[in-house]
Enzyme design. Structure first.
Site, PDB file in Angstrom:
ATOM      1  N   LYS A  30       6.089   0.639  -5.854  1.00  0.00           N
ATOM      2  CA  LYS A  30       6.549   2.033  -5.729  1.00  0.00           C
ATOM      3  C   LYS A  30       7.680   2.109  -4.725  1.00  0.00           C
ATOM      4  O   LYS A  30       7.846   1.208  -3.867  1.00  0.00           O
ATOM      5  CB  LYS A  30       5.410   2.974  -5.285  1.00  0.00           C
ATOM      6  CG  LYS A  30       4.712   2.613  -3.951  1.00  0.00           C
ATOM      7  CD  LYS A  30       5.381   3.128  -2.692  1.00  0.00           C
ATOM      8  CE  LYS A  30       4.683   2.644  -1.432  1.00  0.00           C
ATOM      9  NZ  LYS A  30       5.468   2.682  -0.226  1.00  0.00           N
ATOM     10  N   ASP A 154      -2.369   4.104  -0.185  1.00  0.00           N
ATOM     11  CA  ASP A 154      -1.473   4.068  -1.348  1.00  0.00           C
ATOM     12  C   ASP A 154      -2.200   3.669  -2.633  1.00  0.00           C
ATOM     13  O   ASP A 154      -1.635   3.769  -3.719  1.00  0.00           O
ATOM     14  CB  ASP A 154      -0.338   3.054  -1.124  1.00  0.00           C
ATOM     15  CG  ASP A 154       0.700   3.557  -0.128  1.00  0.00           C
ATOM     16  OD1 ASP A 154       0.693   4.764   0.179  1.00  0.00           O
ATOM     17  OD2 ASP A 154       1.512   2.733   0.326  1.00  0.00           O
TER      18      ASP A 154
HETATM   19  P1  ATP Z   1       1.761  -0.905   3.312  1.00  0.00           P
HETATM   20  O1  ATP Z   1       0.822  -0.541   2.179  1.00  0.00           O
HETATM   21  O2  ATP Z   1       1.054  -1.103   4.620  1.00  0.00           O
HETATM   22  O3  ATP Z   1       3.017  -0.109   3.373  1.00  0.00           O
HETATM   23  P2  ATP Z   1       3.385  -3.001   2.238  1.00  0.00           P
HETATM   24  O4  ATP Z   1       3.474  -2.490   0.880  1.00  0.00           O
HETATM   25  O5  ATP Z   1       4.600  -2.887   3.083  1.00  0.00           O
HETATM   26  O6  ATP Z   1       2.169  -2.382   2.985  1.00  0.00           O
HETATM   27  P3  ATP Z   1       1.944  -5.384   1.430  1.00  0.00           P
HETATM   28  O7  ATP Z   1       2.780  -6.240   0.545  1.00  0.00           O
HETATM   29  O8  ATP Z   1       0.828  -4.643   0.832  1.00  0.00           O
HETATM   30  O9  ATP Z   1       2.919  -4.486   2.272  1.00  0.00           O
HETATM   31  O10 ATP Z   1       1.421  -6.373   2.623  1.00  0.00           O
HETATM   32  C1  ATP Z   1       0.882  -5.919   3.823  1.00  0.00           C
HETATM   33  C2  ATP Z   1       0.009  -7.041   4.425  1.00  0.00           C
HETATM   34  O11 ATP Z   1      -1.181  -7.137   3.646  1.00  0.00           O
HETATM   35  C3  ATP Z   1       0.647  -8.410   4.372  1.00  0.00           C
HETATM   36  O12 ATP Z   1       0.958  -8.783   5.679  1.00  0.00           O
HETATM   37  C4  ATP Z   1      -0.371  -9.344   3.762  1.00  0.00           C
HETATM   38  O13 ATP Z   1      -0.767 -10.376   4.636  1.00  0.00           O
HETATM   39  C5  ATP Z   1      -1.599  -8.491   3.485  1.00  0.00           C
HETATM   40  N1  ATP Z   1      -2.117  -8.580   2.110  1.00  0.00           N
HETATM   41  C6  ATP Z   1      -3.409  -8.513   1.744  1.00  0.00           C
HETATM   42  N2  ATP Z   1      -3.551  -8.555   0.416  1.00  0.00           N
HETATM   43  C7  ATP Z   1      -2.333  -8.661  -0.114  1.00  0.00           C
HETATM   44  C8  ATP Z   1      -1.850  -8.748  -1.452  1.00  0.00           C
HETATM   45  N3  ATP Z   1      -2.670  -8.746  -2.507  1.00  0.00           N
HETATM   46  N4  ATP Z   1      -0.520  -8.791  -1.627  1.00  0.00           N
HETATM   47  C9  ATP Z   1       0.322  -8.768  -0.545  1.00  0.00           C
HETATM   48  N5  ATP Z   1      -0.094  -8.711   0.728  1.00  0.00           N
HETATM   49  C10 ATP Z   1      -1.413  -8.656   0.962  1.00  0.00           C
END
Ligand code: ATP
Length: 310
Positions: A30, A154
């Protein structure tokens, strides 16, 4: 077979699925067209007003029946223990539905990690939607969304897909019909922690939530220039000082022809709005000269979680 999980259609998806042993699922990212921090609540969380739109940059998950719940991925920086959101989703659904089943999740990460694009959250939503079918649970979408909140603010959005206004901590959703837009995403190849960015927010960065209404109106016109003019992210003020590349990526996008650009979520990914899909591809080509990673993507007006095959 391709089955899109549109809002309210989870029951139909479960039909005849008792023998399903394996599902291939695309889980879309998103962007936040607006994100405003309204204030800090007594419980320490920030009150938000945001407009999210699903985009067609997706992780691929394969779910297979297995004796226990486990996740496998070769993506750097993604844990494979209970910190993994996809695995946590499986364990939470198994407990809530009181089933004695397991799942092997093979996770192919294409969405950059810790990038402000909701990668972990969409993986969790994909596991909830997929297991609802694989385990033949027949939970309504509303029940999946409720469980989703316990995994991350989210996650409910990805179960709905399309576009939505999020309030509260971002989890109270009001769906929008969205608009078909061509976007360019730019990621600087470093990760940013959401907690760190929220920690940098000061009251001077608060706003009144009025931007969501503006972008909702702009989406209704289906004019990319109007949508571009209403982009806003209050967290960008908090992120830009620590990460000057955010301002540089934004400037590079507009110099390459984007109508407007802003950081998504807690960053560091920045996206620009193009006049058309064709122009999005041209902008992407111009942007790939640096060390940044770039994608031309389309907004998704339907499901964010798509079951591709069984
Ligand atoms: P947020 O939802 O906090 O805005 P984001 O979208 O920026 O997060 P994600 O890619 O969801 O970031 O990753 C956040 C953290 O979650 C990472 O540091 C990672 O170690 C952890 N994590 C746990 N599960 C997953 C997954 N399935 N995919 C990616 N990261 C994951």
């Amino acid at each position: 077979m391709t089955v899109s999980v549109a809002r309210g259609s989870l029951r139909t998806l479960s039909k005849g699925s008792g023998n399903t042993r394996r599902l291939v699922i695309d889980a879309a990212a998103k962007v936040n067209l607006t994100l405003e921090v309204l204030n800090k609540r007594p419980d320490g969380y920030h009150e938000l007003s945001t407009v999210m739109h699903a985009v067609d940059l997706s992780d691929r998950l394969v779910l297979e029946d297995a004796p226990v719940c486990e996740v496998h991925t070769s993506a750097p920086g993604v844990p494979t223990d209970e910190r993994n959101l996809a695995l946590r989703a499986a364990l939470a659904l198994r407990d809530a539905a009181k089933v004695d089943r397991g799942v092997r999740i093979a996770l192919d990460k294409r969405i950059p990690v810790a990038a402000g694009l909701g990668g972990g959250s969409t993986d969790a939503a994909a596991v909830l939607v997929g297991l609802n079918r694989l385990w033949d649970l027949r939970w309504p979408e509303s029940a999946l969304e409720e469980l989703a909140i316990s995994l991350g603010m989210d996650v409910p959005f990805f179960i709905r897909g399309g576009a939505a206004v999020g309030t509260g901590r971002g989890e109270q959703l009001s769906s929008l019909s969205g608009s078909s837009l061509g976007l360019v995403l730019v990621n600087p190849r470093f990760q940013v922690s959401t907690a760190e960015i929220y920690g940098r927010v000061t009251p001077a960065m608060y706003s009144d939530g009025g931007r969501a209404g503006q972008v909702v109106k702009a989406l209704g016109t289906h004019r990319p220039d109007r949508v571009a003019a209403s982009l806003y992210n209050g967290l960008e003020l908090a992120a830009r000082d620590a990460y000057p590349q955010i301002g540089q990526m934004r400037a590079a996008l507009t110099a390459a022809g984007a109508l407007g650009a802003v950081m998504s979520g807690s960053g560091p990914t920045v996206f620009g709005i193009a006049r058309s899909w064709e122009q999005a591809r041209q902008i992407r080509t111009r942007m790939t000269r640096g060390s940044w990673e770039c994608w031309a993507v389309r907004t998704l007006r339907g499901a964010a979680i798509r079951i591709r095959a069984t």
